[in-house]
Enzyme design. Structure first.
Site, PDB file in Angstrom:
ATOM      1  N   ASP A 111       5.962 -26.442  33.951  1.00  0.00           N
ATOM      2  CA  ASP A 111       6.130 -28.057  34.468  1.00  0.00           C
ATOM      3  C   ASP A 111       5.855 -29.050  33.411  1.00  0.00           C
ATOM      4  OD1 ASP A 111       3.233 -27.009  35.479  1.00  0.00           O
ATOM      5  OD2 ASP A 111       3.189 -28.787  34.778  1.00  0.00           O
ATOM      6  N   GLU A 118       1.095 -12.503  38.104  1.00  0.00           N
ATOM      7  CA  GLU A 118       0.956 -11.992  36.596  1.00  0.00           C
ATOM      8  C   GLU A 118       0.686 -10.703  36.399  1.00  0.00           C
ATOM      9  OE1 GLU A 118      -0.838 -16.387  35.806  1.00  0.00           O
ATOM     10  OE2 GLU A 118      -0.911 -15.121  34.089  1.00  0.00           O
TER      11      GLU A 118
HETATM   12  N1  ADE Z   1      -0.816 -24.732  34.861  1.00  0.00           N
HETATM   13  C1  ADE Z   1       0.499 -24.799  34.992  1.00  0.00           C
HETATM   14  N2  ADE Z   1       1.005 -26.116  34.973  1.00  0.00           N
HETATM   15  C2  ADE Z   1      -0.349 -26.816  34.988  1.00  0.00           C
HETATM   16  C3  ADE Z   1      -0.567 -28.253  34.872  1.00  0.00           C
HETATM   17  N3  ADE Z   1       0.409 -29.001  34.993  1.00  0.00           N
HETATM   18  N4  ADE Z   1      -2.001 -28.514  34.676  1.00  0.00           N
HETATM   19  C4  ADE Z   1      -2.612 -27.647  34.675  1.00  0.00           C
HETATM   20  N5  ADE Z   1      -2.401 -26.337  34.671  1.00  0.00           N
HETATM   21  C5  ADE Z   1      -1.474 -25.845  34.868  1.00  0.00           C
END
Ligand code: ADE
Length: 232
Positions: A200, A13
């Site tokens: 996600d 990033e």
């Molecule tokens: N960053 C991106 N996805 C995540 C997740 N599922 N849990 C914690 N931090 C994250």
């Protein structure tokens, strides 16, 4: 604003933001590289905090002490906690709290840090507005949600854990730094904002989704932050 601190958890990033900066001077503290320079006509300090709440808290305190920042923006990626928030969408924080803080034994609600006056740390309204306006301009095809960001020292990739976090905190997304940055900003009376692109769904599919969507999510955040700083 005189100086804006921009914290990314991961190198990917920060690298993208640094590419767009000029007059960069690098300082190192607590094993973190602080890149002071200009971005879109504004003085900024861009830094990779590293992953997790302790790194994020230390990083924010250094931005306050050594760089005298007037605002802290945290960009990155997160897991969605809402059905309607999909991979690629963006969440802008209204507030942030730590889902792994539990002092219920002493009568505090889950998430509340004992002896602090608030359950969650409210984000700054002007920063929220600037982020939403910037997103509409540079990422018009992307859905932006305003809501609570919940952070913990856990990558959430388990349906039961996800459901428990949703039940307890009604968060929009989960990640591992935002609320620690929020806490440090609150203690130093510095406005802050967390901006997260969804990589996600924070469930059994999380580990699979994450690498695929990470790069795309980072690109969205970087474009947004670059545009946002010129509005401050
Ligand atoms: N960053 C991106 N996805 C995540 C997740 N599922 N849990 C914690 N931090 C994250």
């Amino acid at each position: 604003m005189n100086v804006i601190g921009i914290i990314g958890a991961m190198e990917e990033e920060v690298v993208r933001l640094k590419e767009h900066m000029t007059e960069v001077k690098v300082g190192t503290k607590a094993s973190m590289e602080f890149n002071r320079g200009r971005l879109n006509g504004k003085n900024v300090v861009v830094v990779r905090s590293g992953i997790g709440k302790v790194n994020a808290g230390i990083c924010t305190q250094i931005l306050a002490d050594d760089y005298n920042v007037d605002a802290v923006i945290n960009t990155g990626i997160a897991g969605s906690l809402k059905k309607e928030i999909n991979i690629g969408d963006i969440v802008v924080s209204t507030d942030a709290l730590q889902h792994d803080m539990d002092a219920t034994n002493f009568g505090y609600p889950k998430g509340q840090i004992p002896r602090l006056a608030v359950l969650s740390f409210p984000a700054d309204d002007k920063l929220i507005e600037a982020a939403c306006d910037a997103c509409r301009e540079v990422n018009p095809e992307i859905s932006v949600f305003k809501g609570r960001v919940v952070s913990g020292d856990q990558f959430v990739a388990d349906k039961e854990l996800k459901e428990r976090i949703i039940h307890d905190f009604d968060g929009f997304c989960t990640e591992m730094e935002g609320a620690a940055i929020a806490q440090a900003a609150y203690l130093n009376r510095i406005p802050y904002l967390v901006i997260r692109a969804i990589s996600d769904k924070a469930d059994d599919s999380a580990s699979m989704d994450y690498p695929t969507f990470e790069r795309e999510a980072i690109e969205h955040c970087v474009k947004l932050v670059e545009n946002m700083v010129k509005r401050l």
